[in-house]
Write an enzyme that holds these catalytic residues in place. Sequence first.
Site, PDB file in Angstrom:
ATOM      1  N   LYS A 114      47.834  39.361  35.466  1.00 21.21           N
ATOM      2  CA  LYS A 114      47.718  39.700  36.888  1.00 21.21           C
ATOM      3  C   LYS A 114      49.089  39.964  37.503  1.00 21.21           C
ATOM      4  O   LYS A 114      49.235  40.869  38.322  1.00 21.21           O
ATOM      5  CB  LYS A 114      47.033  38.564  37.666  1.00 21.21           C
ATOM      6  CG  LYS A 114      45.523  38.528  37.501  1.00 21.21           C
ATOM      7  CD  LYS A 114      44.908  37.595  38.535  1.00 21.21           C
ATOM      8  CE  LYS A 114      43.428  37.377  38.267  1.00 21.21           C
ATOM      9  NZ  LYS A 114      42.852  36.368  39.183  1.00 21.21           N
ATOM     10  N   LYS A 197      34.492  46.304  29.295  1.00 18.80           N
ATOM     11  CA  LYS A 197      33.604  45.412  30.022  1.00 18.80           C
ATOM     12  C   LYS A 197      33.273  45.994  31.403  1.00 18.80           C
ATOM     13  O   LYS A 197      34.152  46.536  32.062  1.00 18.80           O
ATOM     14  CB  LYS A 197      34.335  44.069  30.162  1.00 18.80           C
ATOM     15  CG  LYS A 197      33.471  42.897  30.513  1.00 18.80           C
ATOM     16  CD  LYS A 197      34.298  41.622  30.502  1.00 18.80           C
ATOM     17  CE  LYS A 197      33.833  40.723  31.650  1.00 18.80           C
ATOM     18  NZ  LYS A 197      34.633  39.507  31.768  1.00 18.80           N
ATOM     19  N   LYS A 200      33.978  44.987  38.361  1.00 21.80           N
ATOM     20  CA  LYS A 200      33.973  45.479  39.734  1.00 21.80           C
ATOM     21  C   LYS A 200      35.264  46.205  40.061  1.00 21.80           C
ATOM     22  O   LYS A 200      35.340  46.952  41.017  1.00 21.80           O
ATOM     23  CB  LYS A 200      33.713  44.334  40.721  1.00 21.80           C
ATOM     24  CG  LYS A 200      34.672  43.172  40.621  1.00 21.80           C
ATOM     25  CD  LYS A 200      34.166  42.001  41.472  1.00 21.80           C
ATOM     26  CE  LYS A 200      35.004  40.757  41.188  1.00 21.80           C
ATOM     27  NZ  LYS A 200      34.376  39.531  41.640  1.00 21.80           N
TER      28      LYS A 200
END
Length: 334
Positions: A114, A197, A200
Amino acid sequence: MTKTRLYSGMQPSAESLQIGNYIGALLPWKSLQQTHDAFFSIVDLHAITVAQDPTALRENTRRTAAQYIAAGIDPAASTLYVQSHVAAHAQLAWVLNTITGYGEASRMTQFKDKSARHGADATTVGLFAYPTLMAADILLYQTSLVPVGEDQRQHVELTRDLAARFNARFGDTFTIPEVAIQKETAKIYDLQNPLSKMSKSAESHAGVIWLLEDSAVTRKKIMRAVTDTDGGVVFDRENKPGVANLLTIYSVLAERSVQSLEDEYAGRGYGDLKKGLAEVVTSTFDPIRARVQELLDDPAELDRLLAVNAAHAAEVANETLATVYDRVGFLQPR
Ligand code: TRP
C-alpha cells in the site's frame, strides 16, 4: 456450552459490496454466526488510513451495515457494529503500538504494497499502524477464531505474537487467536480478466459484479464475460480460467456441484451457461437489494440497531481494556 468467540471485520470503503465479498466473506460468516459467538465490525478507523471523503464514508458505513444485514448477518444473533463506536479499539491499539517493533511492523507485506502504491506523501503513520489496530480489534474480544482471506494472514500472525508478548510481560491477559483462512475454491476473479481477483479497486468495472447494481447491468456483464474459444463447459482453472470462474460462482450461489453443472451444460455452449448464471445471480441479489433499500429508507432504525450492538461490544471490550490498563500500571482515575 458456551460458543467459541469469532471476530472479523470489513471496510466501509465502497458504496456496494461485490460478489467476491458476498461469496468470500458474507456467506461463510452467515453460516459461522450460527455456531459461534460472532463479532463483525465495520472498520471505519481502518478505512481512514487512506484518504476518505467524510460524507461518503458516513454513507458507506450505513450501506455496508445494510448489505450485511440484508444478506443474512442477523444483528440479533451476531454483534454487528461500527468500530469507531467503541472507543476501546483506539485505546488498546495505542498500548499495542508500544510493544510492537518498528522492524516488525515494517515487514507487513500489505503495508509495503500500500505504501508503494500510495507514495511517500500519502503513507501515514496510521497506515503503518493498521495491523496493531487490527490486533486490538481481535484481542479486545478474547477472540478464538479469525476468519479472513489469505491477504490478512500475516496480520493475524502479528496479533498472535503481540498477544503472547503482552501475556509474557504483564501476565495472562489475552486469548491467542487462531486464523481460519477462507477457502481458495471460493475465490472469485474479474469477469474481464479472470486471472486477477475481482476487486472493487479494479480499473474497469466491466468485470466486477456489484451487489447493489441494477440486475440488467449484472446480466450484461455476465453475458460479456471473457471465456475462451474452446467451447466446452468444463472446469479447468489453468487452461479455461474464465469458464472456471463462471462455474465457481454458479456452483456456490446455486449450491450445486461443479460436476452437475458440467453435466447440465455439456454440449450447450457458453451463451446458455451465462444465461443460467445470470438468472442465479440476479435471483440471489434482487431480494437482498430490496431489503437494503428498506433498511436505508429508515436510517434511524438502522442506527439504533448499530447502537445496541455497539453497546454490547463496548461492554466486552472495556473489560479487557480495564485489565490491560491495570497490568501496564496506569493509575485508575477517580
Ligand atoms: N483488515 C481486514 C481486511 O481488510 C479487516 C479487519 C479489520 C479485520 N479488523 C479486523 C478482519 C479484525 C479480521 C479481524 O480485510
